[in-house]
Design an enzyme around this catalytic site. Structure first.
Site: not given
Ligand code: SAH
Length: 324
Positions: A17, A23, A26, A50, A101, A115, A124, A264
């Protein structure tokens, strides 16, 4: 799709994080896209897919959203709840620990912010989760932030990088490890390439409208054509992505290409087996095929086939890569 515990755990740790938040290209692009458009966010219901530390949810709340659902499957949400309180946004933001989901919400949402991008855009494979959220929770006519994404290729001549990444194996403290070279070529390097090493035109190989695209669109085969802008020794094909926010007053782009400020995500470098000497205006033509790896759903399989028809006889090569 199944989730490896490693993937979920990696986002429970603060380091990843910190990297994302620091970044500034971003984080500032998302901040501008949200905070400069309060007319879109005011009194709206927002889903942050996420949410991580909750940064985008905080932006949405400050842009005037009525309610924000901040969802993440990682234990980072324990911190997110504290961050939301610390900033006095607990009446607006609800933090939910869940895979998106499996999410249950009391209402549909007006806007999805997320993001989700990985190296070379799709690494990913988080985008299918965002599309699932869109299809289940976004109201008709609702907005995606970002709403467009694209992938680009160009040619690159960076002898220093090739030496550092590939020739290095020829002599490791006097030990010949050259067999590692072809092994390491199959994993694209993630490095920042200075723009003066870009030696060809750029070519768009994927364009997604995130309001409407489907998971099937993430598997693609695209022809490309890279024309030399000067005589050069082509070492690699380089890939990068852009995402755009075009709903707001000013369209905004987050461009991870070598001609822009570094992020990044850096650039993704597909080294060729051999260097190709190209004259000005000569063409490297090819096809790129990208799909999710069948055994590890977070990985990408990428095949590049190219032909070079310059001073030499036609060379045709099929290279296979795996982005982990
Ligand atoms: N929005 C934040 C983090 C982005 S990173 C920022 O901009 O700083 C992506 C995040 O999505 C991660 O914390 C990961 O745990 C989460 N993530 C990925 N797939 C997911 C899913 N299917 N359901 C819920 N969270 C998810």
């Amino acid at each position: 799709m199944t989730f490896s515990p490693n993937y979920v755990n990696s986002y429970a740790h603060f380091g990843i994080h910190e990297t994302m938040l620091k970044d500034s290209v971003r984080t500032h692009t998302f901040r501008t896209a949200i905070l400069d458009n309060p007319h879109l966010f005011r009194d709206k219901v927002v889903l942050d897919v996420g949410c991580g530390t909750g940064i985008l949810s905080c932006f949405a709340a400050r842009a005037g959203a009525a309610r924000v659902y901040a969802v993440d499957c990682s234990h980072i949400v324990d911190q997110t709840r504290l961050i939301v309180r610390k900033n006095g946004l607990q009446d607006v933001i609800t933090v939910i620990e869940s895979r998106v989901e499996h999410l249950q919400l009391p209402e549909a949402v007006d806007i999805i912010v997320s993001e989700w991008m990985g190296y070379f855009l799709l690494d990913e494979f988080m985008l299918p989760s965002v599309l699932h959220a869109r299809d289940n929770w976004l109201k008709p006519g609702g907005l995606m932030f970002p709403n467009k994404a694209s992938v680009w290729l160009c040619g690159c001549d960076d002898a220093e990088l090739r030496a550092e990444k590939l020739d290095f194996w020829h002599d490791v403290c006097g030990v010949d490890m050259s067999c590692m070279k072809s092994f390491s070529i199959s994993e694209p390097a993630i490095e920042i390439v200075p723009d003066n090493h870009v030696t060809t035109t750029i070519h768009n190989v994927l364009s997604l409208d995130l309001q409407t695209c489907t998971t099937a669109d993430l598997r693609f085969i695209s022809p490309f054509q890279l024309r030399a802008l000067r005589p050069n020794k082509l070492q690699a094909v380089l890939g990068y992505f852009c995402v755009s926010f075009t709903h707001g007053r000013e369209p905004l782009q987050l461009n991870t290409g070598p001609m822009c400020d570094p992020t990044h995500w850096k650039q993704t470098i597909f080294f060729l087996d051999d260097t190709i000497p190209m004259d000005n205006n000569e063409l490297l033509t090819g096809v790129i095929a990208v799909q999710q790896n069948k055994n590890n759903e977070r990985d990408l399989d990428i095949a590049l086939e190219y032909k070079f028809n310059g001073n030499m006889a036609i060379r045709c090569n099929l290279l296979r890569y795996r982005l982990r």
